[in-house]
Enzyme design. Structure first.
Site, mmCIF file in Angstrom:
data_model
loop_
_atom_site.group_PDB
_atom_site.id
_atom_site.type_symbol
_atom_site.label_atom_id
_atom_site.label_comp_id
_atom_site.label_asym_id
_atom_site.label_seq_id
_atom_site.Cartn_x
_atom_site.Cartn_y
_atom_site.Cartn_z
ATOM 1 N N SER A 108 -4.456 -21.662 23.292
ATOM 2 C CA SER A 108 -5.809 -21.582 23.812
ATOM 3 C C SER A 108 -6.887 -21.746 22.745
ATOM 4 C CB SER A 108 -5.973 -20.254 24.552
ATOM 5 O OG SER A 108 -7.221 -20.201 25.159
ATOM 6 N N HIS A 109 -7.684 -20.704 22.545
ATOM 7 C CA HIS A 109 -8.834 -20.779 21.642
ATOM 8 C C HIS A 109 -8.439 -20.503 20.199
ATOM 9 C CE1 HIS A 109 -8.025 -16.790 23.069
ATOM 10 N NE2 HIS A 109 -8.624 -16.303 21.997
ATOM 11 N N ASP A 135 -12.600 -24.765 25.394
ATOM 12 C CA ASP A 135 -11.720 -24.310 24.314
ATOM 13 C C ASP A 135 -10.506 -25.226 24.132
ATOM 14 O OD1 ASP A 135 -10.461 -23.678 26.679
ATOM 15 O OD2 ASP A 135 -9.481 -21.913 25.852
ATOM 16 N N ASP A 190 -7.457 -25.398 25.290
ATOM 17 C CA ASP A 190 -6.707 -25.908 26.440
ATOM 18 C C ASP A 190 -7.564 -26.124 27.686
ATOM 19 O OD1 ASP A 190 -7.023 -23.140 26.648
ATOM 20 O OD2 ASP A 190 -5.264 -22.909 27.918
ATOM 21 N N ASP A 244 -9.610 -24.202 29.536
ATOM 22 C CA ASP A 244 -9.851 -23.264 30.633
ATOM 23 C C ASP A 244 -11.080 -22.386 30.411
ATOM 24 O OD1 ASP A 244 -8.675 -21.723 28.691
ATOM 25 O OD2 ASP A 244 -7.012 -20.996 29.925
ATOM 26 N N ARG A 245 -11.587 -22.341 29.197
ATOM 27 C CA ARG A 245 -12.787 -21.517 28.954
ATOM 28 C C ARG A 245 -14.045 -22.373 29.010
ATOM 29 N NH1 ARG A 245 -11.758 -16.778 24.661
ATOM 30 N NH2 ARG A 245 -9.734 -16.147 25.432
ATOM 31 N N LYS A 278 -8.325 -20.234 35.077
ATOM 32 C CA LYS A 278 -9.747 -20.435 34.863
ATOM 33 C C LYS A 278 -9.955 -21.888 34.466
ATOM 34 C CE LYS A 278 -9.675 -18.326 30.229
ATOM 35 N NZ LYS A 278 -8.296 -17.819 30.083
HETATM 36 C C1 G16 Z 1 -6.402 -15.381 27.945
HETATM 37 C C2 G16 Z 1 -6.278 -15.045 29.396
HETATM 38 C C3 G16 Z 1 -7.567 -14.480 29.896
HETATM 39 C C4 G16 Z 1 -8.019 -13.318 29.028
HETATM 40 C C5 G16 Z 1 -8.119 -13.774 27.606
HETATM 41 C C6 G16 Z 1 -8.528 -12.692 26.620
HETATM 42 O O1 G16 Z 1 -7.306 -16.427 27.813
HETATM 43 O O2 G16 Z 1 -5.946 -16.185 30.151
HETATM 44 O O3 G16 Z 1 -7.392 -14.115 31.218
HETATM 45 O O4 G16 Z 1 -9.239 -12.825 29.440
HETATM 46 O O5 G16 Z 1 -6.861 -14.278 27.209
HETATM 47 O O6 G16 Z 1 -7.453 -11.945 26.267
HETATM 48 P P1 G16 Z 1 -7.465 -10.890 25.101
HETATM 49 O O7 G16 Z 1 -8.730 -10.106 25.233
HETATM 50 O O8 G16 Z 1 -6.229 -10.107 25.402
HETATM 51 O O9 G16 Z 1 -7.420 -11.606 23.790
HETATM 52 P P2 G16 Z 1 -6.952 -17.723 26.991
HETATM 53 O O10 G16 Z 1 -8.140 -18.612 27.155
HETATM 54 O O11 G16 Z 1 -6.736 -17.245 25.583
HETATM 55 O O12 G16 Z 1 -5.705 -18.244 27.611
#
Ligand code: G16
Length: 544
Positions: free
Chosen positions: A113-114, A278, A280, A282-283, A377
């Site tokens: 992801s990010h 981000d 992937d 989704d953000r 998302k």
């Molecule tokens: C993932 C989840 C999200 C979550 C986020 C933050 O996002 O898909 O639902 O809100 O992590 O997680 P944390 O606060 O545990 O770091 P992503 O975009 O990283 O896949």
């Protein structure tokens, strides 16, 4: 097909976090590490024979190698069809859509992801189930259990697949489709939003815009949709070429990491709208000329204005937010008489509510929002939602936000992250906070009288499963809140998140700067957690 069985032994660290298994690339490159995890997933699923699997990732370092390994393990485990994004690329929401559209058994999405990418940075893998959404906890716990018991994996002796050529072909009974990663997703977006109106608004220059793809997966998606389909000028999408290391950047769309965009927007010549996504896809981060829209406000505003969007014109069923997300959307739900659910952090908790049609739109403070169109998302969906609103309401972003605050009040919000904290120290902080909770009840700290102090536990209203220890909450009688949570997506030590929220009804106070407005709450949060003394960090690493 010749299938080899390879003897292996367990790794003990393959427990998925908030969203799949995320580790340094070097960890994934250990002997049999990726294969073990993939085989553990397949072992824990019901029979994979004859099923269809969607496969793709955000293009980060190790994406291509991992895909070739997974193709061979999937073939050996009996999958009949593999749908793979060209170049091994699929954004997370596009993968979710493909699973749903093709009625696939599930999908493997390769992304951290990010988190940054590159040879020494992060990699990740997650499994999405047949509704297109991230595997719920009961699955991920089972994956982990299998990973601790694994003794072998199966792999097909086939050649590497050419991932770059669009093609449908068959290898000894296994169908492989290398598809354009954008087409299906772009069609889905065109079915949700008013593309004709958007085209007019962009060609007439009523909407000027900039989209920062941060050298991550949304580059090709944004270029196709914003520039080719909606006619935005070439160059509207910046950093649009996906790179294995995201150009050395941190593909996290916030004011800290999307600095270039933030500078552009807080300027006299700013375009009407800007956004970033981000790693992937989704953000999303939403900006208007001279305004940053917090993800919590963005969710509330989208819900309050959903009737302007063609696919929601007939109304929505309900809404949901993750617990640390501000209560702004709750106020909208109350005004519109909509059911509103509070779930733990993680998109996987929205899946059941969406499948049961209890909710239509949901979102999180962590720069994520989405709807029932997929089970993830969706960054570009949020961008198109905002563009559609601007075009339909004939208002700027700042006007839309101020109008919303005027009507519902403002939840001034900020998140303070303390990253790479020693895990033992972080656990001690939570132990200390748990002990503190019962002593806080009814206490008054300046303007803040404690209303409740507890640890969030969630019972899923559909399958009744219970998820405990989902964050510590201290709520005050004036509606303000402090929430403490440990991130489940980091790969180095622990990341401690402090979420701060203050509700301001009176419009004369709406223009306050968040860090100033929240100063007293910030001090209280630091005092309760003793975070500075315990971590030795004098400031948060990231403030959003
Ligand atoms: C993932 C989840 C999200 C979550 C986020 C933050 O996002 O898909 O639902 O809100 O992590 O997680 P944390 O606060 O545990 O770091 P992503 O975009 O990283 O896949």
């Amino acid at each position: 097909m010749n299938i080899k069985t390879i003897a292996s032994s367990p790794y003990n660290d393959q427990k998925p976090g908030t969203s799949g298994l995320r580790k340094k690339v070097t960890i994934f490159q250990q002997r049999h590490y990726l294969a073990n995890f993939v085989q553990s997933i397949f072992n824990s699923l019901d029979d994979c024979q004859g099923k269809c699997l969607v496969l793709g990732g955000d293009g980060r370092y190790y994406n291509r190698e991992a895909i070739q390994i997974i193709i061979k393990i999937a073939a050996a485990n009996g999958f009949h069809e593999l749908i793979i994004g060209q170049g091994g690329l699929l954004s997370t929401p596009a993968a979710s859509h493909l699973i749903r559209k093709n009625k696939a058994y599930g999908g493997l999405i390769l992304s951290a992801s990010h988190n940054p990418g590159g040879a020494t940075e992060d990699f990740g893998i997650k499994y999405n189930i047949s509704n297109g959404g991230p595997a719920p906890e009961k699955y991920t716990e089972d994956f982990f259990k299998h990973s601790l018991e694994i003794s072998e994996y199966k792999i097909a002796e086939i050649n590497d697949i050419d991932l770059d050529k669009l093609a449908d072909f068959e290898i000894e009974g296994l169908k492989i489709r290398v598809i354009d990663p954008v087409t299906d997703y772009a069609q889905l977006m065109a079915s949700i939003f008013d593309f004709d109106l958007l085209k007019q608004s962009i060609s007439s220059n009523y909407i000027t815009l900039c989209f920062d793809a941060m050298h991550a997966i949304t580059g090709p998606y944004a270029k196709r949709i914003l520039e080719e389909m909606l006619g935005a000028p070439v160059g509207t999408v910046i950093n649009g070429e996906p790179l294995e290391d995201f150009g050395g950047g941190h593909p996290d769309p916030n004011l800290v990491h999307a600095k270039e965009l933030a500078q552009l927007m807080f300027n006299d010549n700013a375009p009407v709208f800007a956004a970033a996504s981000d790693g992937d896809g989704d953000r999303n981060m939403i900006l208007g000329a001279n305004i940053f829209v917090t993800p919590s406000d963005s969710l509330a505003i989208m819900v309050a204005n959903s009737h302007y969007i063609p696919s929601f014109a007939k109304g929505i069923n309900g809404v949901a937010r993750s617990m640390p997300t501000s209560q702004a959307v709750d106020r909208v739900a109350a005004a519109y008489n909509l059911p509103c659910f509070e779930t733990p952090t993680g998109w996987k908790f929205f899946g059941n509510l969406l499948d049961a049609d209890k909710i239509t739109i949901c979102g999180e403070e962590s720069f994520g929002s989405g709807s029932n169109h997929v089970r993830e998302k969706d960054g570009l969906w949020a961008v198109l939602f905002w563009l559609n609103l601007i075009a339909k309401k004939r208002q700027s972003v700042i006007e839309i936000v101020h109008e919303h605050w005027q009507r519902f009040g403002r939840d001034i919000y900020s998140r303070h992250d303390y990253e790479a904290v020693d895990s033992n120290v972080a656990n001690e902080i939570f132990k200390h906070l748990r002990q503190l909770l019962p002593t806080l009840k009814e206490k008054i700290f300046g303007d803040y009288a404690v209303d409740y102090a507890d640890e969030f536990s969630y019972q899923d209203p559909i399958d009744n499963s219970i998820s405990d220890q989902q964050g510590i909450r201290i709520g005050f009688k004036n509606g303000s809140r402090i929430v403490f949570r440990l991130s489940g997506t980091g790969t180095v030590g622990a990341t401690l998140r402090i979420y701060l929220e203050k509700f301001v009804k009176d419009s004369s106070s709406h223009q306050q700067k968040p860090q100033q407005a929240l100063a007293e709450l910030i001090k209280l949060a630091e005092k309760f957690s003793e975070i500075k003394q315990r971590t030795g960090l004098l400031e948060p690493t990231v403030i959003t």
